[in-house]
Design an enzyme around this catalytic site. Structure first.
Site, PDB file in Angstrom:
ATOM      1  N   ASP A   1       0.811  -1.214   0.000  1.00 14.64           N
ATOM      2  CA  ASP A   1       0.000   0.000   0.000  1.00 14.64           C
ATOM      3  C   ASP A   1       0.848   1.270   0.000  1.00 14.64           C
ATOM      4  O   ASP A   1       2.005   1.251   0.425  1.00 14.64           O
ATOM      5  CB  ASP A   1      -0.892   0.053   1.244  1.00 14.64           C
ATOM      6  CG  ASP A   1      -2.042  -0.936   1.197  1.00 14.64           C
ATOM      7  OD1 ASP A   1      -2.066  -1.792   0.291  1.00 14.64           O
ATOM      8  OD2 ASP A   1      -2.920  -0.851   2.078  1.00 14.64           O
TER       9      ASP A   1
ATOM     10  N   HIS B   1       3.762  -2.282   2.986  1.00 13.20           N
ATOM     11  CA  HIS B   1       3.747  -0.930   2.447  1.00 13.20           C
ATOM     12  C   HIS B   1       5.015  -0.662   1.635  1.00 13.20           C
ATOM     13  O   HIS B   1       6.093  -1.181   1.970  1.00 13.20           O
ATOM     14  CB  HIS B   1       3.636   0.104   3.574  1.00 13.20           C
ATOM     15  CG  HIS B   1       2.340   0.038   4.318  1.00 13.20           C
ATOM     16  ND1 HIS B   1       2.128  -0.851   5.349  1.00 13.20           N
ATOM     17  CD2 HIS B   1       1.183   0.737   4.173  1.00 13.20           C
ATOM     18  CE1 HIS B   1       0.889  -0.694   5.812  1.00 13.20           C
ATOM     19  NE2 HIS B   1       0.296   0.260   5.118  1.00 13.20           N
TER      20      HIS B   1
END
Length: 226
Positions: free
Chosen positions: A23, A168
């Site tokens: 992400d 991430h």
């Protein structure tokens, strides 16, 4: 999380596959180097990208797609309070990101809300854009790459067949972040998954749901940024 709308947080647990998702990118200080690690390991991942960052770094979106990875919608501005905004604002964030990514020849069919939070308005919006809401079943947590030390160990202790792993690739606003250490943790996660007898599959295979659609043939922005 499934109170307001259907969500997908894992695949079937009877196999031996998991999926990696990243992400908050793309980021020029992290994403290209992550792509190198994934290529070396032969791993296909799904990147839930910010529309604004995709717009600012089109060359990296091109690299992600050229490497055979997949892209999902993670709102335009990554406002962590977006689910407290009006339905009109939420839809605009999703729609704007779709428009940005269509310039690269793709149309994502999956959406992941910032912080994994949903609201009652999201169901109608995702139905309108024919998108699935994808969450996750395994995370460090890494707090957006603010807590990297020991990340691989935390993932390894939790991960099971069918899990969708949340990671991430954004560069956090902290002086403590060391990209080299982060990449090493990603390598260790991939190794730990293999040691557990699990394999890494693309998200679309794990969930049996499409992640993105390829637009009609033609010169896309991804090609123009090569």
């Amino acid at each position: 999380t499934g109170l307001f709308l259907p969500v997908i947080s894992r695949g079937p647990g009877h196999g031996n596959a998991v999926a990696l998702t990243f992400d908050d990118g793309p980021d020029p200080q992290t994403t290209p180097f992550l792509l190198g690690v994934l290529k070396h390991s032969g791993v296909q991942a799904t990147f839930f990208v910010s529309g604004k960052k995709a717009e600012n770094h089109p060359e990296i979106i091109g690299q992600i797609l050229e490497a055979g990875h997949f892209i999902g919608n993670h709102t335009y501005s990554h406002d962590i309070w977006i689910m407290l905004r009006s339905a009109k604002v939420l839809e605009a964030e999703i729609q704007q990101t779709q428009k940005v990514l269509e310039e690269f020849g793709i149309r994502p069919s999956v959406f992941r809300p910032p912080a994994g939070v949903v609201n009652p308005s999201l169901k109608t919006i995702l139905e309108k854009y024919q998108m699935d809401c994808i969450l996750y079943s395994c995370r460090g947590p890494d707090f957006g790459n603010r807590r990297i030390k020991g990340l691989a160990g935390r993932i390894a202790r939790k991960i099971k067949a069918g899990h969708i792993v949340l990671l991430h690739d954004g560069y956090p606003a902290t002086r403590r972040f060391d990209p080299a250490s982060w990449l090493k943790e990603i390598e260790k996660i991939i190794e730990a998954i293999a040691e557990k007898g699990l394999c890494i599959q693309p998200l679309c295979q794990l969930t049996s749901r499409p992640v993105m659609h390829i637009k009609k043939p033609g010169r896309s922005r991804a090609e123009e940024t090569k």
